[in-house]
Design an enzyme around this catalytic site. Sequence first.
Site: not given
Ligand code: GLN
Length: 444
Positions: A42, A117, A141
């Site tokens: 990532k 994400s 995420s």
């Molecule tokens: N979807 C969550 C957010 O927008 C989680 C993001 C993550 O775990 N990096 O913050």
Amino acid sequence: MVSAFETARTINTKYNCFLEVFEDGRYSPLPGKLNGMTVAIKDVLALKDARLTCGSKFLENFTSLYSATCVERLRLAGAVFIGKTNMDEFAMGSSNENSAYGAVLNPYDVTRVPGGSSGGSAVAAATGAARLALGTDTGGSIRQPAAFTGTVGLKPTYGRISRYGLTAFASSFDTVGTFSRTLEDAAIALEVMAGSDPHDATTATAAVEEYSLGLKKDIATLRIGIPKEYFGEGIEPDIREAVEAARKKFENAGCTIVPVSLPHSKYGIAVYYILTTAEASSNLARFDGIRYGKRSKDSETLLETYVRSRSEGFGPEVKRRIMLGTYVLSSGYYDAYYKRAQKVRRLIKEDFTKAFAECDALLTPTTPTTAFKLGDKVTDPLAMYLNDIFTVNANIAGVPAISIPIGLDRNGLPIGAQLITNDFEETNLFALAKEVITELRIEN
Ligand code: GLN
């Protein structure tokens, strides 16, 4: 023979899951336990001499001077790095639509999101472009995109894997983890990456276990907790049914099923979006147009450089979070929001501690819905945030959790189940996941 890199490039043309696919031979493998396992990274994790964009225009031309500890440990254990994966900007998002480099498409249905994400990593693993893909999980995420793409998504205990070389979003939540098609690959990767690191003071000194042994462990003595708060309204019927079928499998395997309650879970989304935006507003202050990344042209004063670089470099969701975070930390609101949310965080952690006195693991859906359509939630941030309803609490409490594929819904979209254990009990996650997993394979 087609090389793994060529395959990844072809897959990338269909789904936009990579920001960079490396040239063959750029990162050649060492001999080791991973034996040439292909790994996608990532693009929020540093790999020496490779670009590190965090999905942001701000870092479009930034090259990393060193590798993250987790990346370095994989390299030393014999991994082959395939490329850097697409992601929501600074890991903020649940659909990958916040990437400055375009959305990632879901291989099960290209009109749908892969989740976020870590959407690029999820698709890299789902399609086999890489056997393992590194992700990060601050509020879901890894687990949410794993559920949307039919992959295994592991978020270990907070502090189990070093955060050194991970671009910080919300430091007290951020966790490095993996996507893979199999539990075996997730377990072996955790064995390689876990453990204390002098570069990250929050890493745990707890012994690193042989997690792959968990896959042979007898689960009949384990108790499965069913938290009633995770089976309320808004869950798609096919998901509800599939998780219920998983519960039955545990029962048939001899596990005791225990109804439990996590009463403060309902505050999870609010607590998460107060505390993580507060931490993000502070962490992202380093992107000032001076030290690294974008510097806006034609600025005459220092203040103008800050303002213009940040206005031009960050996308709308990142700006929204910085403003929210600055607001909840400002004098006059600090007590009402930040401090109060910290107190509720403690209560949520205590809920988990109490639940784990009665059971060894919790079973829940990973997400209330399967993969949604591209564009469906972009204009409604709250609807987007609510997709994290079942995942954020594990980060608030710091406990480990895994999402595993347990079948397809009526539209042929993957369904994920989540298992959560107490701190450092990842071995039990693997043992239990083995009982209910349906390994999925999407053809390209
Ligand atoms: N979807 C969550 C957010 O927008 C989680 C993001 C993550 O775990 N990096 O913050």
